[in-house]
Design a protein around this motif. Structure first.
Motif, PDB file in Angstrom:
ATOM      1  N   TRP A   1       0.838  -1.203   0.000  1.00  0.00           N
ATOM      2  CA  TRP A   1       0.000   0.000   0.000  1.00  0.00           C
ATOM      3  C   TRP A   1       0.873   1.253   0.000  1.00  0.00           C
ATOM      4  O   TRP A   1       0.604   2.218  -0.748  1.00  0.00           O
TER       5      TRP A   1
ATOM      6  N   MET B   1       0.846   4.106  -2.894  1.00  0.00           N
ATOM      7  CA  MET B   1       0.503   5.504  -2.619  1.00  0.00           C
ATOM      8  C   MET B   1       1.637   6.443  -3.019  1.00  0.00           C
ATOM      9  O   MET B   1       1.403   7.544  -3.544  1.00  0.00           O
TER      10      MET B   1
ATOM     11  N   TRP C   1       1.953   2.287  -9.535  1.00  0.00           N
ATOM     12  CA  TRP C   1       0.739   2.098  -8.730  1.00  0.00           C
ATOM     13  C   TRP C   1      -0.324   1.313  -9.471  1.00  0.00           C
ATOM     14  O   TRP C   1      -1.151   0.636  -8.842  1.00  0.00           O
TER      15      TRP C   1
ATOM     16  N   LEU D   1      -2.319  -5.660  -4.976  1.00  0.00           N
ATOM     17  CA  LEU D   1      -3.071  -5.582  -3.724  1.00  0.00           C
ATOM     18  C   LEU D   1      -4.300  -6.483  -3.762  1.00  0.00           C
ATOM     19  O   LEU D   1      -4.667  -7.108  -2.754  1.00  0.00           O
TER      20      LEU D   1
ATOM     21  N   ALA E   1      -5.844  -7.637  -0.056  1.00  0.00           N
ATOM     22  CA  ALA E   1      -5.982  -6.360   0.646  1.00  0.00           C
ATOM     23  C   ALA E   1      -7.433  -5.907   0.747  1.00  0.00           C
ATOM     24  O   ALA E   1      -7.740  -5.024   1.551  1.00  0.00           O
TER      25      ALA E   1
END
Length: 631
Positions: free
Chosen positions: A173, A177, A203, A210, A215
């Protein structure tokens, strides 16, 4: 931890691949309505991140991850078709491309081979710029981003598993970001960094990663999954049909297609949207999506190059059909056999990879050593094609793409204080060089103040360069405070101003008045007639292949297109403005003049070569502080 069962085959993901590749193909082929088809690459990034992260994480968790095994899979998946494509591109470019266009092809092929295409094309051009028409490997920039990601990502997961295994999702994460923040910060930069480079693109791959790492919790509600899955399709469709080459992309605008792909991966199984994606024709396209992505763009580039014009609608359909046929053959006879571990062992795939890199790399280096390889054509062809390089030696240095004060001007001419300024956009560059040559002969100097896509009109902003207003205000303020600057030359791509022309000419008039009030002599270089084709390439193609020359711009058409500014000539002359009218030199009996002997007067479709700039400036006398005229 990695959820179990993620390795099961999902037909809907192959359908999602089709939803990714088809918009790209249709966009590149010029099919109306698919102006945002380039977002298909972003969908591919999400899919790739999801699939590869799932495999790596599962193997890391089970203690059986091997970098050798990972790169073996990547080699089987990527290299055979890529090697075939590079060989085809080198052969086709050798047969078709004129000297000036051929020179960069083996360089780009070498970069594509070693997954550095994004770095190469970042240094050469923007994705949406016209130069892409001679770059048959431009699309391999995305392979560079992906494979660079897979240098770092597996090592990152292994390191996290060894040091802070419970923080895996949090660490991914954090990386996502940071990458997204980088994309936001650089999204409006005109240099293409946000488009081509891994840091602001990572990203998108990490979004898929993810999903694979668990996630996001499963969506238990069937109606909610249905709604989210169709929302994913809607987000992708929205981007495909509403984005275009003027969209600031990627960055914030990449969120809809990335989110749409993520929603489909996460929610589509068991929904009507998932069944739609699992439709057999969509799955068939998805299975060949890698080959289709590889082959369609070179086929478009070479077809358009051979005929010297963009694809017609029926040609677009034909090229798409041929691309699908070639891609099916590539999947069947190139991709699939090398993925079969029974037919080709790990040793075999690595041996093939080494031989491919060595053989094709050597071929690329040999062709790079040939340079333009002008000996493929008669000498006249090379001489004409060289017109594309008849530009200011300081073009790259003195033409700025952005403005960040303090920004020093380029000084041309003698080693003395300048007494004149050439103020303009990219059209001012060659005029500045020629004026600098003349100034040097008189032991004088001039300054060049040029910013790309920025007409020299303080107060006028048309959005082509976000720094334009600040740049023009700064240049005008500096000129007004420097008494040694006695002459100001305006030179710009006036024909490129398509909206707000009344405002533009009024603001230009106001600027001229301010300069006159400060005692400055103003010289306006009028609009250069833009041609409907790349002049050196068209002339060289005609000489090489005997094709007929298209008709240049006519004087009548030129007058219609430029009347918004040329109708002020008489008024400005009455105020003391010296007008240099390129039309006098560049039309002969109403017909456009694009070359003198074998020397093109343009280095593309609307920028004059140094030969063209000299011809225009030779046509009319120019003012000089020491006398009424000088040359």
């Amino acid at each position: 931890m990695q959820p179990k069962g993620k390795s099961a085959y999902r037909a809907d993901i192959d359908g999602l691949r089709a939803l990714a590749v088809l918009p790209v193909v249709l966009y590149h082929a010029g099919i109306a309505g698919f102006s945002g088809g380039f977002v298909g690459v972003d969908i591919f990034f999400v899919i790739s991140g999801f699939l590869i992260a799932g495999i790596i994480a599962r193997e890391v968790d089970e203690g059986r991850f091997s970098l050798w095994h990972f790169y073996e899979r990547r080699a089987r998946r990527i290299l055979p078709a890529l090697f075939a494509l590079v060989l085809f591109v080198l052969a086709a470019a050798s047969a078709l491309f004129l000297p000036g266009d051929f020179e960069d092809v083996p360089k780009s092929a070498l970069a594509a081979l070693f997954f550095l295409g994004n770095l190469w094309f970042f240094s050469q051009t923007g994705y949406f710029q016209g130069a892409a028409e001679t770059m048959p490997l431009l699309h391999t920039w995305s392979l560079g981003v992906e494979e660079q990601f897979y240098i770092f990502f597996p090592l990152g997961l292994v390191l996290i598993a060894a040091v802070v295994p419970r923080w895996r999702i949090a660490m991914v994460w954090l990386a996502a970001m940071a990458s997204f923040g980088w994309a936001l910060v650089t999204q409006a930069d005109p240099d293409g960094f946000a488009f081509y480079m891994l840091p602001p693109r990572g990203w998108e791959l990490l979004a898929g990663s993810l999903l694979a790492l668990g996630a996001f919790p499963p969506v238990a509600s069937r109606p909610l999954r249905e709604g989210l899955a169709w929302a994913g399709i809607a987000l992708i469709v929205f981007a495909v049909f509403t984005y275009d080459s003027t969209t600031i992309f990627p960055g914030l605008t990449a969120v809809p297609p990335v989110l749409g792909a993520a929603l489909l991966i996460h929610c589509a199984p068991g929904t009507s949207a998932g069944r739609a994606l699992a439709w057999r024709p969509a799955v068939w396209i998805g299975l060949m999506s890698y080959s289709l992505y590889l082959w369609h763009w070179p086929l478009i580039v070479f077809t358009e190059y051979a005929q010297g014009s963009a694809l017609s609608p029926w040609q677009s359909v034909l090229v798409i059909a041929v691309s699908i046929l070639v891609s099916w053959a590539s999947l069947k006879w190139i991709e699939t056999p090398w993925r079969d571990g029974q037919r080709h062992s790990r040793k075999g795939i690595f041996s093939m990879s080494a031989a491919g890199f060595a053989g094709l790399g050597t071929l690329c280096l040999a062709l790079i050593a040939q340079g333009p390889w002008a000996s493929r054509f008669p000498e006249t062809v090379g001489r004409i094609a060289s017109g594309a390089k008849d530009t200011s030696p300081l073009r790259d240095q003195c033409l700025k793409s952005e403005y960040a004060p303090p920004q020093a001007a380029c000084t041309l001419g003698a080693n003395t204080a300048p007494d004149a300024v050439v103020w303009g956009d990219s059209h001012g560059v060659e005029f500045a060089w020629v004026l600098g040559e003349r100034a040097e002969r008189e032991d004088r100097a001039i300054e060049q103040r040029t910013l790309g896509s920025c007409p020299p009109i303080p107060g006028f902003v048309d959005g082509r360069n976000r720094d334009c207003g600040t740049f023009n205000d700064a240049v005008l303020a500096e000129i007004l405070t420097r008494p040694e600057i006695t002459t100001v030359y305006f030179a710009a791509f006036w024909a490129g101003i398509e909206s707000g022309r009344t405002q533009a000419v009024d603001l230009l008039d106001a600027t001229i008045s301010r300069l006159h009030a400060a005692g400055k002599q103003v010289v306006l270089v009028g609009p250069v007639p833009a041609q409907p084709y790349d002049v050196p390439r068209t002339l060289a193609r005609s000489a090489a292949y005997g094709t007929a020359l298209p008709t240049p711009r006519t004087l009548e058409d030129y007058r219609k297109r430029t009347a918004w500014i040329t109708h002020r000539y008489d008024e400005w002359r009455a105020q003391g403005v010296a007008i240099v009218d390129p039309a006098i030199a560049l039309f002969d009996d109403g017909n456009g003049r694009i070359a003198i002997a074998d020397r093109p007067l343009y280095f593309d479709s609307h920028h004059l070569t140094l030969a063209g700039a000299r011809l225009v400036l030779d046509t009319e006398p120019l003012p000089h502080k020491g006398g009424p005229h000088w040359r």
